[in-house]
Write a protein that holds these residues in place. Structure first.
Motif, PDB file in Angstrom:
ATOM      1  N   SER A 315       0.827  -1.256   0.233  1.00 14.24           N
ATOM      2  CA  SER A 315      -0.126  -0.055  -0.207  1.00 14.24           C
ATOM      3  C   SER A 315       0.698   1.225   0.124  1.00 14.24           C
ATOM      4  O   SER A 315       0.453   2.356  -0.582  1.00 14.24           O
ATOM      5  CB  SER A 315      -1.184   0.005   1.133  1.00 14.24           C
ATOM      6  OG  SER A 315      -0.589   0.896   2.398  1.00 14.24           O
ATOM      7  N   MET A 316       2.071   1.290   0.721  1.00 17.29           N
ATOM      8  CA  MET A 316       2.779   2.277   0.476  1.00 17.29           C
ATOM      9  C   MET A 316       3.771   2.527  -0.880  1.00 17.29           C
ATOM     10  O   MET A 316       3.836   3.452  -1.265  1.00 17.29           O
ATOM     11  CB  MET A 316       4.075   2.279   1.406  1.00 17.29           C
ATOM     12  CG  MET A 316       3.734   2.254   3.042  1.00 17.29           C
ATOM     13  SD  MET A 316       5.200   2.125   3.848  1.00 17.29           S
ATOM     14  CE  MET A 316       6.276   3.256   3.586  1.00 17.29           C
ATOM     15  N   GLY A 318       1.574   2.322  -3.471  1.00 15.09           N
ATOM     16  CA  GLY A 318       0.658   2.888  -4.189  1.00 15.09           C
ATOM     17  C   GLY A 318      -0.122   1.850  -4.799  1.00 15.09           C
ATOM     18  O   GLY A 318      -0.880   2.149  -5.923  1.00 15.09           O
ATOM     19  N   LYS A 319      -0.427   0.413  -4.106  1.00 14.32           N
ATOM     20  CA  LYS A 319      -0.895  -0.477  -4.777  1.00 14.32           C
ATOM     21  C   LYS A 319      -2.157  -0.807  -3.699  1.00 14.32           C
ATOM     22  O   LYS A 319      -2.167  -0.201  -2.425  1.00 14.32           O
ATOM     23  CB  LYS A 319      -0.070  -1.610  -5.099  1.00 14.32           C
ATOM     24  CG  LYS A 319       1.122  -1.434  -6.009  1.00 14.32           C
ATOM     25  CD  LYS A 319       1.886  -2.533  -6.246  1.00 14.32           C
ATOM     26  CE  LYS A 319       3.152  -2.346  -6.592  1.00 14.32           C
ATOM     27  NZ  LYS A 319       4.138  -3.158  -6.403  1.00 14.32           N
ATOM     28  N   GLY A 321      -3.527  -2.892  -0.955  1.00 15.88           N
ATOM     29  CA  GLY A 321      -2.971  -3.611   0.016  1.00 15.88           C
ATOM     30  C   GLY A 321      -3.128  -5.133   0.213  1.00 15.88           C
ATOM     31  O   GLY A 321      -4.125  -5.529   1.055  1.00 15.88           O
TER      32      GLY A 321
END
Lengths: 636, 181
Positions: A315-316, A318-319, A321
């Motif tokens: 998620s960091m 940019g996807k 999670g």
């Protein structure tokens, strides 16, 4: 650069901070607890009231903000430290009390002991925290300063030897730092209890120029708020722990992943990072040592599955999670494919004290397998709600009945829900289980992030299981079939049971599905999702059976299985509160002046029961609904 | 929900200002979405398309992110946002009852906005104020111990406010223009 410079630079910083804090002690100070829980209880109004009253009287008093002391049941709280008096803490403040304290104590000389909760220093007049049962059990390793320092003012942290551990490790070899953490057997406080030292070592050994340190502040477990409390009340401690970790593993960048739902924590941590950078404790060549490390906050967007490490890292990037198959572990290939250490907020918070006081000190508390302390957010049907820190190995009974001072009212304890959606419900018989990673797992619950919700006789265990399953079902990322569809099916079964439409066969199916979901899921979200159902089936099967066989909810909670009824014997003819409170005009006045409920219109909103004056308490709930006919027959 | 007049231009201008003509790295997608939502209150389809173009990814990828994470909303928020906490502690002491009371009073379901865009109602997982359960976050303020009667109280407190607005601006058109940000 020479090592002497580090120590000298730190000494200078500390001296400056200590002088500032000393200057503050010369005049009276009011500390208002303004963590999110305090604010929710009205702390900002209390702070304003203090400022206003003090200004009106032209007093020279500082009004400062502090974090959360952990005694949430007494919010809003404030500490008044007046030279010549022992610092006193006051709870359950309101504007009137503030007025009184300003007039009598700050302007006059009467501390108003009758309103004080506790004294903060030993004295002859007033009890301190350690004089209460809770104080006997509590041992604060990481929450030590929460609620007693201004998280927005770095001097307060520095003056209490903050960042001394950073100054110390910069003169040590990274291997020595690592050895100390390993020797302490610090286990990750995120829930699974993986030894932090091993994680760090793997990351240190992993090849790669760029390494990252990430702090997991994505506290998604409903019912747990200690990470928030810590980040809001003592952010520098976590930052210090991260710097030490970065030095040990050789990382130059770090991130604090904090839920966007915690705006206050984000704000305070960002402020703390900026101040640490100003003082040369973050950024290029920390304290002139040549070691560089910088931090930034990444705001998580709220997904329970992001508590799982590989999902958090994704998620960091940019996807979405979604967890990935491991190995490779994050320590080998994590954020942007680089070796990464990811630890919970609390894990990092232990590190500075371990460095300063040594591994032996840390191991002297707690149990052999799980040294140190455990932090719990104690909530639910318990008298003293709040954040508590007790040594590992303390039993649930001590925690609930001594630290929490038992169940309010005359109600009976039913279960302790520990570990949130991944944990389980433990009954009275299991209360003597010591709290540590391994014992809880054996009992069917998990340590989890430390949410402890106390349930009493009014709480329906089927509803509890259903609630958690609804949560995990919604939060399942959808990658694994069993987690995605199995939990859905389980939820349907539980919903049916809570409506009185279940069958005994469906209980068997439920049990089977639990095992399938556990075995067929990749990450811990799916693997532990059945825990609330499994433990309630194991310890509270009778409640499931009452729902299925008798259409009765023993705790009078499942809406489809209860009816509201006004007892004619208790109802006062003269009172109309229930009629006014009913949103659907279901309550009417009978010819004889008594009130009654038109069941067809009733939406079971609980208003009449809540508003019926205590001297009558005429509104009751009945289950199964068939009891109604019997009652009504009698009253005629 | 239909866009009001002038909203399209406003959305485009806001997104442009945030993107600032810079190429968008993929790992900045979430922070950018967060900023757009902070400015507009939600993520309009138009904004997601523009962001996707700037990042060089397909629009569905951005939509995927927006629907995966709980923080993002696809509907415009009401003037007043009501978030009912459904954490464990809140649920056990009547969070569901509070939510149902709001739904009944406002005539909308959770996740929806009243047609006049005055109130929007959401459920949130946990706001971390478990000791004051059940909790409702009203705009930015946390309200503790929310019983069904308190629900009425919260809504009533806004009725008073609306009364004032009405007094100042009598025509419905004026009220509507004020509701626009």
């Amino acid at each position: 650069m020479s090592t002497a410079t580090v120590a000298e630079q730190y000494r200078a910083l500390r001296q400056e901070a200590a002088a500032a804090v000393e200057a503050l002690k010369q005049k009276p100070v009011v500390w208002v607890g303004t963590a999110t829980c305090g604010v929710a209880a009205g702390a900002l109004k209390i702070k304003e009231a203090f400022e206003q009253e003090i200004k009106e009287r032209g007093l020279d008093v500082a009004v400062l903000e502090t974090g959360c002391m952990g005694h949430c049941y007494a919010e809003p709280m404030a500490i008044i430290a007046k030279p010549g008096h022992v610092p006193l803490c006051y709870g359950r403040l309101d504007e009137g009390l503030v007025h009184r304290l300003v007039v009598d104590f700050l302007d006059g000389d009467d501390p108003g002991y009758e309103y004080a909760l506790v004294a903060l220093e030993p004295n002859d007049l007033f009890p301190t925290f350690s004089d209460f049962p809770r104080g006997v059990y509590e041992e604060k390793m990481i929450l030590e300063q929460c609620g007693f320092i201004d998280p927005g003012n770095m001097d307060h942290y520095l003056a209490r030897d903050g960042y001394a551990a950073v100054a110390k490790i910069l003169e040590m070899k990274p291997e020595e730092v690592l050895a100390e953490v390993k020797a302490a057997n610090l286990r990750g406080r995120g829930g699974a209890g993986f030894p932090a030292g091993e994680k760090w070592e793997a990351c240190r050994k992993a090849p790669g120029e760029q390494k990252y340190v990430i702090c997991n502040g994505d506290e998604g477990d409903p019912g747990a708020f200690m990470d928030r409390g810590l980040l809001e009340s003592d952010p520098h401690r976590v930052i210090e722990g991260m710097i030490i970790c970065a030095y040990a593993v050789g990382a130059s960048r770090g991130y604090l992943y904090i839920r966007a739902e915690y705006p206050k924590a984000v704000e305070r941590v960002e402020g703390a990072i900026a101040r640490a950078r100003e003082k040369g404790l973050l950024g290029q060549s920390i304290l002139g040592s040549g070691f560089s490390f910088d931090l930034e906050v990444f705001q998580g967007s709220g997904a329970f599955v992001c508590g799982e490490s590989s999902a958090l890292v994704r998620s960091m990037e940019g996807k979405m999670g979604i967890p990935e198959v491991r190995p490779p572990r994050l320590a080998e290939s994590g954020f942007r494919g680089c070796p990464t250490v990811l630890n919970n907020v609390k894990t990092f918070a232990y590190v500075p004290a371990i460095i300063m006081k040594g591994a032996d000190w840390f191991r002297s508390t707690g149990t052999a397998g799980s040294p140190g302390t455990a932090v719990f957010s104690l909530v639910g049907k318990v008298n003293n709600t709040g954040l508590v820190e007790v040594p590992m190995g303390t039993t649930l009974r001590q925690l609930i009945f001594d630290v929490g001072e038992g169940i309010p009212g005359d109600k009976k304890f039913k279960a302790a829900q520990i570990g949130g959606p991944s944990g389980g419900c433990l009954p009275e018989a299991m209360l003597d289980v010591p709290i540590d990673f391994d014992s809880l797992q054996e009992a069917g619950a998990i340590m989890g992030s430390g949410g402890l919700v106390v349930l009493n006789e009014d709480d329906c265990m089927v509803a509890v299981a259903r609630y958690f399953l609804e949560f995990t079902q919604h939060e399942s990322c959808g990658k694994c079939t069993f987690c995605r569809l199995g939990t859905r099916h389980m939820l349907d079964i539980l919903t049916d049971i809570s409506r009185g439409k279940g069958s005994l066969e469906s209980l068997e199916l439920l049990q089977e599905l639990c095992e399938d979901v556990r075995d067929g899921s990749l990450c811990n979200l799916g693997k532990t999702a059945p825990n609330p159902v499994l433990t309630t089936l194991r310890y509270f099967r009778d409640e499931y059976e009452a729902h299925i066989l008798e259409g009765r909810c023993p705790s009078l909670m499942c809406k489809d299985l209860i009816v509201y009824y006004i007892e004619p014997k208790k109802c006062s003819k003269l009172c109309n509160v229930c009629v006014g409170s009913c949103p659907t005009e279901a309550i009417y006045t009978r010819d004889d002046g008594l009130k009654a409920i038109n069941q067809e219109k009733c939406v079971k909103c609980d208003n009449c029961l809540k508003t019926c004056p205590v001297e009558y308490n005429a509104v009751i709930k009945l289950s199964p609904p068939s009891l109604l006919a019997e009652k009504e027959g009698k009253s005629k | 929900m239909e866009l009001l007049e002038g909203e399209k231009e406003q959305i485009l201008a806001t997104v442009d200002a945030i993107l600032n003509n810079q190429p968008l790295q993929k790992d900045r997608l979430i922070p950018v979405l967060q900023r757009v939502q902070a400015e507009l209150g939600y993520l309009p389809g138009l904004a997601m398309e523009k962001i996707a173009a700037a990042a060089g990814v397909s629009a569905v990828e951005v939509y995927g992110l927006a629907t995966f994470y709980n923080q993002f909303r696809l509907n415009p928020p009401g003037k007043h946002q009501l978030k009912v906490c459904m954490g464990t502690a809140c649920y056990m002491v009547g969070g569901q009852i509070a939510l149902e009371s709001f739904e009944r009073r406002l005539g909308i379901k959770e996740g929806e906005t009243t047609p006049d865009r005055k109130f929007s109602l959401e459920r949130v997982a946990c706001v971390g104020c478990c000791t004051m359960a059940p909790v409702v976050v009203v705009d930015e303020n946390v309200e503790g111990h929310v019983t069904p009667t308190r629900v009425d109280g919260i809504l009533l407190s806004f009725e008073g406010e609306e009364g004032k607005t009405r007094g100042e601006a009598k025509s419905p058109a004026a009220v509507e223009s004020e509701a626009k940000p």
